[in-house]
Design an enzyme around this catalytic site. Structure first.
Site, PDB file in Angstrom:
ATOM      1  N   HIS A 123     -24.151 -15.819  54.847  1.00  0.00           N
ATOM      2  CA  HIS A 123     -22.725 -15.939  54.479  1.00  0.00           C
ATOM      3  C   HIS A 123     -22.337 -17.420  54.334  1.00  0.00           C
ATOM      4  O   HIS A 123     -22.764 -18.261  55.129  1.00  0.00           O
ATOM      5  CB  HIS A 123     -21.885 -15.300  55.581  1.00  0.00           C
ATOM      6  CG  HIS A 123     -20.444 -15.084  55.211  1.00  0.00           C
ATOM      7  ND1 HIS A 123     -19.446 -15.953  55.565  1.00  0.00           N
ATOM      8  CD2 HIS A 123     -19.849 -14.085  54.521  1.00  0.00           C
ATOM      9  CE1 HIS A 123     -18.278 -15.496  55.116  1.00  0.00           C
ATOM     10  NE2 HIS A 123     -18.496 -14.363  54.480  1.00  0.00           N
ATOM     11  N   SER A 324     -28.640   1.200  55.650  1.00  0.00           N
ATOM     12  CA  SER A 324     -27.497   0.330  55.449  1.00  0.00           C
ATOM     13  C   SER A 324     -26.459   1.055  54.601  1.00  0.00           C
ATOM     14  O   SER A 324     -26.772   2.020  53.894  1.00  0.00           O
ATOM     15  CB  SER A 324     -27.930  -1.004  54.838  1.00  0.00           C
ATOM     16  OG  SER A 324     -27.692  -0.999  53.460  1.00  0.00           O
TER      17      SER A 324
HETATM   18  C1  LIG Z   1     -17.824 -11.055  56.734  1.00  0.00           C
HETATM   19  C2  LIG Z   1     -18.999 -11.827  57.140  1.00  0.00           C
HETATM   20  C3  LIG Z   1     -18.878 -13.031  57.853  1.00  0.00           C
HETATM   21  C4  LIG Z   1     -17.537 -13.643  58.142  1.00  0.00           C
HETATM   22  O1  LIG Z   1     -16.835 -12.883  59.050  1.00  0.00           O
HETATM   23  P1  LIG Z   1     -15.241 -12.998  59.126  1.00  0.00           P
HETATM   24  O2  LIG Z   1     -14.912 -11.949  60.128  1.00  0.00           O
HETATM   25  O3  LIG Z   1     -14.714 -12.740  57.760  1.00  0.00           O
HETATM   26  O4  LIG Z   1     -14.932 -14.361  59.618  1.00  0.00           O
HETATM   27  C5  LIG Z   1     -20.015 -13.679  58.264  1.00  0.00           C
HETATM   28  N1  LIG Z   1     -21.233 -13.166  57.976  1.00  0.00           N
HETATM   29  C6  LIG Z   1     -21.392 -12.029  57.296  1.00  0.00           C
HETATM   30  C7  LIG Z   1     -22.765 -11.526  57.030  1.00  0.00           C
HETATM   31  C8  LIG Z   1     -20.290 -11.326  56.837  1.00  0.00           C
HETATM   32  O5  LIG Z   1     -20.469 -10.179  56.162  1.00  0.00           O
END
Ligand SMILES: *Cc1c(COP(=O)(O)O)cnc(C)c1O
Length: 378
Positions: A123, A324
């Site tokens: 992410h 998944s």
């Molecule tokens: C959504 C997501 C995040 C970020 O999380 P938030 O709750 O939006 O801050 C981080 N990593 C992955 C893999 C995600 O899907």
């Protein structure tokens, strides 16, 4: 409209927003956000300045908050993630990103000279966090399905063997929901005789339900994780973004000493902390329990299998990673992408079969994709 106690124009603006939010919530399949929650019994709490500032396990003189429930939420996930008894700690964050920031911060305090490794499917917020923390890092190749390429990881570690190893493992990448195998990562570290290492698990979406899958994916403390972050507004569902981070208490205690040095015993990241979001999570856990959450996961998995089957039957090359709830397929037209609010990258889009999804919605979606396939929609 007068119920808003606002001048006409402002009341109208608010009313329009409500309509807009309502209709856009109805039609999304592309984001990992549950919308089947009902927290109206908690409405009275909106009248109070709830604030859980500080460490939920350290008492505070500010008593308008939900710290006791927050500790119960943390305890629930510590157990679910098979943390060692009496050696866990955590708090309710503002979301998965803050949980990742916290895990990486812990790792940096423990290993100030460490090198961070994470896959290219990670992410985008992780890079932002690493920049904030000023931690050197290396991006590892991903396999075709989005999972970390372990050989590339091994080669990268070999080159930097003199440095402690900090790994950010994905339990559910953003685009394909691939899971990095924490046990395999751990065995690579063992094979290479890396003594100083830390594994943080980004489980934003899948971390919340992986414990209910059989066979159980290798992702938690018993598999070798040192900390795990999840989002609360994704699989569980919440009107306010939130999350949970769980870490080893022994590690948290070590950084508590360094924080005490700057004159504070607050080991969390922000000052004031949301006192309402722990209530939402606590309420959800109380209502559903492990059995309810497991049933939600099973429903989502069934829907994902159904979506793949229906799309393929209609000539769309859809696929998903094993166990998944994210279904990946070649991007449809911009109209379909907008209609269903599909996340799209490198020619691929996905839908995420969140617990609220129904076969009717999937059917409608498949129809809109395949109609266009045969050129009936312009
Ligand atoms: C959504 C997501 C995040 C970020 O999380 P938030 O709750 O939006 O801050 C981080 N990593 C992955 C893999 C995600 O899907």
């Amino acid at each position: 409209m007068h119920q808003y106690l606002l001048p006409g124009e402002a009341a109208k603006q608010l009313e329009d927003l409500l309509q807009q939010v309502r209709s856009s919530t109805h039609n999304f399949l592309g984001y990992p956000v549950s919308k089947d929650f009902d927290y109206t019994p908690l409405l009275p709490f909106l009248q109070f300045p709830m604030n859980n500032l500080g460490d939920p396990f350290v008492s505070s003189t500010y008593n308008v908050g939900s710290r006791e429930m927050e500790r119960e939420v943390v305890a629930f996930f510590a157990k679910l993630f098979r943390a060692e008894a009496h050696n866990w700690w955590g708090y309710v964050t503002n979301g998965g990103s803050e949980g990742n920031l916290y895990g990486l911060y812990l790792a940096r305090e423990l290993y100030p000279n460490g090198m961070v490794y994470y896959s290219e499917s990670t992410h985008y917020s992780v890079q932002k966090n690493l920049h904030l923390l000023n931690m050197p890092n290396i991006i590892i190749r991903s396999q075709e399905n989005g999972e970390m390429d372990y050989e590339d990881l091994q080669n990268a570690i070999r080159i930097n063997r003199h440095m402690p190893v900090i790994i950010l493992a994905n339990i559910g990448t953003t685009m394909t929901e691939a899971r990095d195998d924490v046990r395999q990562i751990k065995s690579i570290l063992k094979d290479m005789a890396v003594r100083n290492h830390y594994i943080h698990v980004d489980g934003a979406l899948s971390g919340s339900y992986s414990a209910f899958i059989e066979p159980r994916p290798a992702f938690d403390f018993a598999d070798g994780a040192d900390s795990i972050a999840i989002s609360g507004h994704k699989f569980i569902g919440s009107p306010i973004p939130c999350g949970v981070v769980i870490a080893k208490k022994s590690n948290r205690d070590r950084i508590a000493r360094s924080v005490a040095y700057i004159g504070s015993m607050d080991t969390t990241i922000t000052g004031s902390r949301n006192g309402h979001s722990p209530l939402f999570l606590w309420y959800a856990i109380q209502r559903m329990g492990e059995a309810g959450l497991k049933a939600r996961a099973e429903h989502s998995l069934r829907m994902a299998a159904y979506a793949v089957e229906q799309l393929r039957e209609n000539g769309v090359e859809a696929w998903r990673n094993e166990n998944s709830i994210t279904v990946v397929f070649p991007s449809p037209s911009i109209e379909v992408i907008q209609q269903w609010q599909l996340a799209t990258e490198n020619g691929y889009s996905h839908i995420i079969c969140m617990p609220n999804i129904t076969t009717a919605q999937i059917d409608a979606f498949v129809k809109s994709v395949t109609l266009e396939h045969t050129g009936l929609v312009c």
